[in-house]
Design an enzyme around this catalytic site. Structure first.
Site, PDB file in Angstrom:
ATOM      1  N   GLU A  55      71.434 -40.395 -64.997  1.00 17.46           N
ATOM      2  CA  GLU A  55      70.702 -41.400 -64.055  1.00 17.46           C
ATOM      3  C   GLU A  55      72.066 -42.400 -63.842  1.00 17.46           C
ATOM      4  O   GLU A  55      73.024 -42.484 -64.498  1.00 17.46           O
ATOM      5  CB  GLU A  55      69.875 -42.111 -65.295  1.00 17.46           C
ATOM      6  CG  GLU A  55      69.672 -43.650 -64.528  1.00 17.46           C
ATOM      7  CD  GLU A  55      68.848 -44.220 -65.176  1.00 17.46           C
ATOM      8  OE1 GLU A  55      67.923 -45.144 -64.939  1.00 17.46           O
ATOM      9  OE2 GLU A  55      68.502 -43.898 -66.840  1.00 17.46           O
ATOM     10  N   LYS A 124      63.512 -45.211 -58.985  1.00 17.85           N
ATOM     11  CA  LYS A 124      62.752 -45.474 -60.627  1.00 17.85           C
ATOM     12  C   LYS A 124      61.929 -46.195 -60.492  1.00 17.85           C
ATOM     13  O   LYS A 124      61.541 -47.221 -59.566  1.00 17.85           O
ATOM     14  CB  LYS A 124      63.686 -46.216 -61.185  1.00 17.85           C
ATOM     15  CG  LYS A 124      63.743 -45.973 -63.069  1.00 17.85           C
ATOM     16  CD  LYS A 124      64.689 -46.293 -63.726  1.00 17.85           C
ATOM     17  CE  LYS A 124      64.478 -46.048 -65.097  1.00 17.85           C
ATOM     18  NZ  LYS A 124      65.793 -46.782 -66.187  1.00 17.85           N
ATOM     19  N   CYS A 180      64.605 -41.199 -65.701  1.00 17.07           N
ATOM     20  CA  CYS A 180      64.612 -41.812 -67.289  1.00 17.07           C
ATOM     21  C   CYS A 180      63.360 -42.241 -67.650  1.00 17.07           C
ATOM     22  O   CYS A 180      62.661 -42.220 -68.286  1.00 17.07           O
ATOM     23  CB  CYS A 180      65.304 -42.975 -67.891  1.00 17.07           C
ATOM     24  SG  CYS A 180      66.198 -42.887 -68.940  1.00 17.07           S
ATOM     25  N   SER A 207      70.063 -43.564 -71.159  1.00 15.86           N
ATOM     26  CA  SER A 207      69.540 -42.878 -72.617  1.00 15.86           C
ATOM     27  C   SER A 207      70.035 -42.864 -73.850  1.00 15.86           C
ATOM     28  O   SER A 207      70.981 -41.608 -74.065  1.00 15.86           O
ATOM     29  CB  SER A 207      68.797 -41.440 -72.441  1.00 15.86           C
ATOM     30  OG  SER A 207      67.603 -41.502 -73.419  1.00 15.86           O
ATOM     31  N   GLY A 370      35.718   2.415 -92.707  1.00 17.76           N
ATOM     32  CA  GLY A 370      35.898   4.022 -92.325  1.00 17.76           C
ATOM     33  C   GLY A 370      37.612   3.939 -92.615  1.00 17.76           C
ATOM     34  O   GLY A 370      37.602   3.088 -92.436  1.00 17.76           O
ATOM     35  N   GLY A 374      45.741   5.006 -91.591  1.00 19.52           N
ATOM     36  CA  GLY A 374      46.073   4.604 -90.949  1.00 19.52           C
ATOM     37  C   GLY A 374      46.182   2.955 -90.531  1.00 19.52           C
ATOM     38  O   GLY A 374      45.499   2.464 -91.425  1.00 19.52           O
TER      39      GLY A 374
END
Length: 686
Positions: A55, A124, A180, A207, A370, A374
């Site tokens: 910004e 903005k 922002c 920021s 069963g 595996g």
């Protein structure tokens, strides 16, 4: 532009975006312009398609009443004109921040620039005027100023909060910009931009930094990219800003669908540029699948009807830029150890809780499983054991049966018995060979008369008898049959339909792919879910080659190998995830698989993955097995999935239940997918 090559990211719906942190200079637009242009040239050299700057980066943010000085405003426009002129020779779209005059007001703006042209200016919307912020002293809010124009740097261009920018020659590259504070608002402007069709949301931010704010920014970026089903590119001011009362850390980030792709080094004293490749095609595909996203567009009056869509010709070169993003080899198995541990905990407990509830609801006295020795039956058994533990019921009411056939090895049979003993369940053995011989004799099969005929009938007679025994035993002993087949086998149709391993009373593994099952067993060992004796058996099973053991060894003594028939499960699970979860074209799946698997030494492997199994696959191998997968998945196997029993969905990557994630006709052909693969994936890249 010529058609992009197979190795071009643009061929597969990706674009390269960057978050830029130029070294600022307080109230010196000419110097700032040079820094901005320098980063633009660096980005262009790296093949960037979009670069997002902070910004008010042309003047600096924290200059207070200097914003209202006409001399500085004139210098700002001159610097902007310099940036626009320099962009004529550069490929990236530039999103630059500056204060601009319009109709006796000064606006805090984001300016989109492409190849010498200002595409539009977005003011903005929300101006902070609390704590350390005082923006309403200098700027007019952009809210309520749609559909206008502004003349700046010698160009009269669109001005307003209702602008999105769409590349006419790069599908799905559609940009929205906000500034922002806008994304700190309860309803950020980018939400409407996304609902209007933007796939990439850019935030040009100043920021200043205070303790904990970096975490807040990251949370908001991740949240907005997830909720808006978009990519979110964030760039905050860094070195060179005025520190009269504030400090700056230069945080740059790119998120996609909630996932962080790249972030900058904070508090760097030099200009910084971080780049990554964003999958805008994936974003579009996800939106197509998300009815709530489309309902939200309807609920807000269809923003696409209010927004102005500004087209531009991006002119990508279509060459090979490499790929700047990680492509996980195992989409169902995170390579981050902490995430893998958390996912394993959740997956295992989803299965345990699903089976526990089914036991309660059915009133079953016993479970019948069963046990082959595996992976799948092993995992089903340990889930069953934990479900019984949770119910405070004795494991002896789990009835395990090992049923050796014509090709059962001593190793797997031994593992089956050792596992059942280690789990403390009731264990029995039923030799199915006499019944199988009788059945083969009754139907006149060649094997019954001594011929070495090991066809699909020979295999399915054994698989079917095992299931038949289990169901009749369940009837006899007031139990239910726990299915052992997994998600990968359902995708490939690698199961015997009906009276076979496709059927059970509850398919506890049906939502778990093979690659994840291996890790869930490893997690149980590592997490101490069972005692040392059980862990030794579990490890022995993990170390055994995957085989159905339905065909006797050949003359060379080699056992039947599942992956030599249907392909590596690692590749099949990769294909499954990208095709089922997102609906990607086969050529894109091949492109991503090639980047994930072509170099075994590159990229991350999940923790604990055996070094001996770390292999790579070239494009020809990937193409070969992907073709096999497409035939199996789209053409020959859906009828098996259309009739699968109940079982819990485990992974957000998708499931194949016709009552859940996947509904498809059983009589489809695979022609469209095969044609796309064959037309767009070269046999090799030499």
């Amino acid at each position: 532009m010529s058609a992009p090559s197979f190795t071009s990211i643009h061929r597969h719906g990706l674009i390269r975006v960057g978050a830029c942190t130029p070294r600022g200079t307080v109230a010196d637009p000419a110097a700032a312009a040079e820094s901005i242009i320098d980063l633009a040239r660096r980005g262009a050299a790296e093949g960037a398609d979009l670069l997002v700057y902070p910004e008010l980066c042309i003047t600096g943010y924290a200059i207070d009443d200097l914003h209202l000085q006409d001399a500085l405003c004139d210098a700002t426009e001159a610097a902007l004109a310099r940036i626009v002129a320099a962009s004529a020779e550069l490929s990236p779209v530039l999103a630059v921040g500056a204060a601009l005059r319009r109709n006796n007001r000064l606006y805090n703006c984001a300016i989109a620039i492409s190849r010498g042209r200002i595409l539009g200016v977005v003011p903005k919307t929300f101006l902070p005027n609390y704590r350390e912020y005082y923006e309403k002293r200098w700027f007019a809010p952009g809210r309520g100023v749609p559909g206008g124009t502004i003349t700046v740097a010698g160009q009269t261009v669109p001005f307003g909060t209702d602008l999105i920018f769409a590349a006419e020659d790069v599908p799905d590259f559609v940009l929205h910009m906000e500034v922002c504070e806008d994304f700190w608002a309860p309803i950020p402007p980018s939400t409407h931009g996304a609902l209007a069709g933007a796939t990439v949301l850019a935030n040009l931010s100043a920021s200043n930094i205070v303790i904990g704010k970096a975490r807040e920014r990251a949370m908001l970026c991740a949240s907005q990219s997830a909720r808006a089903i978009a990519a979110y590119v964030y760039s905050a001011s860094g070195p060179g800003e005025s520190t009269t009362d504030l400090a700056w850390d230069g945080q740059g980030m790119v998120h996609e669908l909630g996932e962080l792709l790249v972030q900058s080094e904070r508090f760097d004293v030099a200009s910084e540029l971080v780049l990554t490749d964003v999958d805008v095609e994936r974003i579009r595909l996800e939106r197509m699948r998300n009815g709530t996203f489309n309902d939200a567009a309807d609920a807000t009056g269809h923003p696409e009807q209010r927004f102005t869509r500004i087209g531009f010709v991006h002119q990508p070169d279509g060459g090979d830029r490499g790929l700047m993003r990680a492509v996980p080899r195992f989409p169902f198995v995170p390579d981050d150890p902490a995430m893998l541990d958390a996912d394993s905990f959740e997956a295992f407990n989803i299965q345990v809780e699903g089976l526990r509830q089914r036991i309660v609801a059915s009133g079953a006295k016993r479970l019948v499983i069963g046990i082959s020795g595996g992976l799948d039956s092993t995992h089903a058994l340990i889930v069953a054991a934990k479900a019984f533990d949770r119910l405070n019921r004795p494991r002896t009411d789990i009835l395990g049966f090992t049923m050796p056939g014509f090709a059962t090895s001593d190793g797997t049979k031994g593992n089956a018995w050792a596992l059942m003993r280690a789990m403390g369940i009731s264990a029995e053995e039923i030799d199915i060979r006499p019944a199988a011989r009788q059945l083969l004799t009754d139907i006149g099969h060649g094997f019954a008369s001594g011929e070495p005929v090991h066809d699909i009938t020979f295999e399915n007679v054994q698989a079917g008898l095992r299931t038949d025994y289990l169901f009749r035993i369940a009837n006899q002993r007031q139990g239910i049959v726990v299915g052992t087949g997994d998600l990968s086998e359902l995708a490939l149709g690698w199961c015997t339909y009906g009276v076979g391993d496709q059927m059970s009373h509850y398919a506890v593994n049906a939502g778990v792919p093979k690659t994840l099952i291996q890790y869930l067993i490893r997690w149980c060992i590592r997490d101490g879910q069972f005692d040392d004796a059980a862990n030794q058996v579990l490890q022995a099973i993990l170390d055994t080659e995957i085989s159905p053991e339905l065909v006797p060894p050949g003359s060379d003594g080699a056992m039947q190998s599942t992956e030599s028939i249907i392909g590596p499960y690692a590749l099949n699970d990769f294909f499954l995830h990208h095709i089922v979860r997102y609906g990607m074209r086969p050529s894109k799946v091949a492109f991503l698989a090639w980047h994930a698997w072509r170099d075994a030494a590159a990229g991350a492997w999940p923790a604990g993955y055996p070094a001996v199994d770390r292999t790579g696959y070239d494009l020809a191998t990937i193409r070969h097995w992907l073709e096999k997968f497409l035939i199996r998945f789209f053409q020959t196997s859906q009828f098996k999935r259309s009739a699968i029993p109940n079982g819990p969905k485990v992974s957000g990557g998708g499931a194949l239940s016709p009552r859940g994630d996947w509904r498809a006709p059983s009589d489809s052909v695979a022609t469209v997918w095969l044609d796309e693969l064959r037309a767009n994936v070269p046999a090799d890249l030499t």
